[in-house]
Design an enzyme around this catalytic site. Structure first.
Site, mmCIF file in Angstrom:
data_model
loop_
_atom_site.group_PDB
_atom_site.id
_atom_site.type_symbol
_atom_site.label_atom_id
_atom_site.label_comp_id
_atom_site.label_asym_id
_atom_site.label_seq_id
_atom_site.Cartn_x
_atom_site.Cartn_y
_atom_site.Cartn_z
ATOM 1 N N LEU A 46 15.841 18.803 11.638
ATOM 2 C CA LEU A 46 15.383 19.093 12.992
ATOM 3 C C LEU A 46 16.158 18.233 13.978
ATOM 4 C CD1 LEU A 46 11.530 19.115 12.280
ATOM 5 C CD2 LEU A 46 13.025 21.109 12.531
ATOM 6 N N THR A 98 19.162 18.483 3.157
ATOM 7 C CA THR A 98 18.614 18.357 4.509
ATOM 8 C C THR A 98 17.438 17.378 4.546
ATOM 9 O OG1 THR A 98 17.066 20.184 4.176
ATOM 10 C CG2 THR A 98 19.252 20.736 5.004
ATOM 11 N N GLU A 100 22.348 16.328 6.122
ATOM 12 C CA GLU A 100 22.220 16.644 7.542
ATOM 13 C C GLU A 100 20.750 16.562 7.908
ATOM 14 O OE1 GLU A 100 22.021 21.469 7.662
ATOM 15 O OE2 GLU A 100 23.945 20.598 7.046
ATOM 16 N N GLU A 124 21.790 28.484 2.708
ATOM 17 C CA GLU A 124 21.271 27.562 1.698
ATOM 18 C C GLU A 124 21.066 28.269 0.362
ATOM 19 O OE1 GLU A 124 18.658 24.973 4.943
ATOM 20 O OE2 GLU A 124 17.718 26.564 3.770
ATOM 21 N N ASP A 179 17.331 28.870 15.464
ATOM 22 C CA ASP A 179 18.222 29.998 15.760
ATOM 23 C C ASP A 179 17.959 30.503 17.176
ATOM 24 O OD1 ASP A 179 19.152 29.777 13.221
ATOM 25 O OD2 ASP A 179 18.203 31.593 12.450
#
Length: 551
Positions: free
Chosen positions: A492, A448, A489, A293, A208
């Site tokens: 990192l 993820t 996805e 999430e 972020d």
């Protein structure tokens, strides 16, 4: 850099890693793999980037070998000659005249993906593509980047529709202007859109780089009633998203939390009807918790959590505590209605706690009751919001994102998963109930960390007992066993071929007898580093292989 006159000899390749030993340049190469180290010393290259691993220059042990992902080896034709000298053309001069290295591009055998299933590839747009005023930021630069993505056959982009931007000023007052501008550009370039209904705060988590709080009017409510937020044992409120305890409580100016979410989704569907009708919007992902999430905010960096801490239970707000007490009374055992007091703190390790240690309370009757309630709240929240999303977006593809909490996966309790709400100890499948809930709604499970390797985690954080590969495979099977589409996805940023190959292996697993594969893949995230010539070329190659071509 490797000191002058030193070479690294590749003994073998194991699990994609080079294992080697060190010899002085000019020394004849023995027939057997060498084990002796030079009188000097060196650091080893440890990453595809060419950066060196930690540690000062010091003579390594006689039998020392280190697995290295960077292809540094003696070429086969040079091995046959029996000697490599400092004058060899394989030596590359560095900026420092005192340092030089032998680098041989030894190409490892790769899977051929020609003729494999076509998996669409999307790219996440920057978090702040829409600015604080609800306008599209830097449209000229974005258009050029989108054209570049289109040139390498990327299928589309993903964008967060931030609740804190769209409905910031007042309840039911929505500003979609910036998003309409963005969607028009995407449609003109014939790209597709994955849109995230982001009911969470942006800022304070890994990756972020912008700050987008919840709507101003929600924050005002929270100032007078902080129990609308998830709360830890110390009473710290987490303003990243709303507690699931108020899903059915009319504490948001006469509306429940799920009514607020539904009104927002319905407004979006009406506003952008034309983009649904022409197929530009291909998927809606529903934000269900922190980072969008479906999980509790059990490991917040802003409260001092550091990897690989186990995190803390997040159910100390008045509404969830009441729910726990009611569940215990319904069970006939009111004394069970308390949160564990021996579960450690954010940065504890499982063996340091009475609850998560081997044979700990997590597996006795009280622990099973509490963890069953805690995880049930998570599943019921997802069930309720996704059911409303299906109503708002009837006929559209709906997706839900699940986080990859892979640390402490190799312990019995799976402590980090338990605090996040995934009741997944070694004797229970905690992801099957989530997959069954998504199956009921015909939704896709987006997971993820498909680029992470377990061996890397053991090198970097051996104490974490992490196993991202095992976790990915468990979640894949939980979804596929009930015929839930599986998307993914990366957790990192990744730019090198090694990480891309790992994603490809998970996207199209050779070991699956039914030939199942991911439905889509979304790359995190569009940024200047991705656009560097070499990185962009590697990414383009990855896209083609995801599309079933072999380059």
């Amino acid at each position: 850099f490797i000191p002058r006159g030193v070479v690294l000899v590749c003994n073998r390749i194991s699990m994609g890693f080079y294992s080697g030993a060190i010899l002085p340049a000019g020394r004849p190469l023995p027939a057997a793999p060498p084990r002796l180290s030079p009188a000097g010393a060196l650091r080893f290259l440890d990453r595809p980037s060419g950066r060196f691993g930690g540690g000062a220059f010091a003579p390594p042990p006689l039998s020392y070998t280190r697995r290295c992902r960077t292809a540094i080896a003696i070429a086969g034709d040079k091995r046959s000659e029996g000697e490599i000298s400092g004058d060899s053309p394989l030596f590359l001069n560095s900026d420092d005249d005192e340092m030089q290295a032998i680098v041989v591009a030894r190409k490892m055998e790769e899977r051929c993906f020609a003729g494999t299933p076509y998996i669409p590839v999307y790219v996440m747009l920057p978090l702040d593509v829409i600015n604080d005023h609800g306008k599209l930021a830097n449209p000229e630069i974005l258009i050029e980047q989108l054209r570049a993505l289109k040139s390498i056959k990327v299928d589309g982009v993903m964008v967060d529709c931030w609740w804190g931007i769209v409905e910031d000023s007042a309840p039911r007052v929505y500003n979609w202007d910036g998003y309409r501008h963005l969607f028009q550009i995407v449609r003109q370039l014939k790209l597709k859109l994955q849109v995230v209904m982001s009911f969470h705060e942006c800022g304070g988590n890994v990756g972020d780089d912008v700050w987008i709080p919840l709507p101003h009017w929600v924050i005002e409510i929270g100032n007078s009633n902080p129990d609308i937020y998830f709360t830890d044992r110390a009473g710290r409120r987490n303003t990243e998203c709303l507690s699931w305890g108020i899903d059915r409580k009319r504490v948001l100016r006469g509306r429940t939390a799920v009514e607020v979410y539904f009104d927002y989704m319905r407004s979006f569907r009406v506003e952008f009807d034309e983009f649904f009708e022409d197929g530009t919007i291909s998927e809606i992902q529903i934000g269900l918790g922190p980072c969008g999430e479906l999980r509790y905010p059990s490991y917040p960096a802003k409260h001092g959590w550091k990897y690989p801490g186990i995190g803390e239970f997040q159910c100390y707000d008045a509404y969830l505590l009441q729910s726990l007490e009611e569940a215990a009374k319904a069970r006939g055992h009111p004394l069970l209605g308390k949160v564990p007091q021996n579960s450690g703190s954010y940065n504890s390790q499982p063996h340091e706690t009475g609850f998560f240690r081997d044979g700990g309370d997590y597996d006795n009757s009280y622990g099973r009751f509490f963890l069953g309630w805690y995880s049930k709240v998570l599943v019921e929240h997802g069930d309720l919001v996704v059911s409303l999303a299906k109503l708002a977006f009837e006929g559209s593809c709906i997706a839900v994102k699940i986080s990859g909490v892979h640390w402490w996966y190799k312990t019995a309790s799976h402590a980090a998963e338990l605090t996040a709400g995934f009741y997944n100890p070694c004797n229970r499948d905690g992801y099957a109930p989530i997959a069954s809930m998504l199956k009921k709604h015909g939704a896709t499970l987006n997971f993820t960390c498909v680029e992470l390797r377990t061996l890397d985690q053991h090198v970097d954080f051996p104490e974490a007992m992490a196993d991202p590969e095992g976790l990915v495979w468990q979640v894949l099977n939980a979804a596929w066993d009930v015929s839930v589409p599986m998307a993914s996805e990366n957790a990192l940023p990744c730019y090198d071929r090694d990480d891309y190959n790992k994603i490809l292996d998970n996207a199209k697993p050779l070991s699956d007898p039914d030939g199942r594969h991911l439905s889509t893949f979304t790359y995190l995230r569009l940024n200047p580093v991705l656009m560097y010539a070499h990185n962009f070329k590697e990414f383009g190659r990855f896209v083609q292989r995801m599309h079933g071509k072999n380059l």
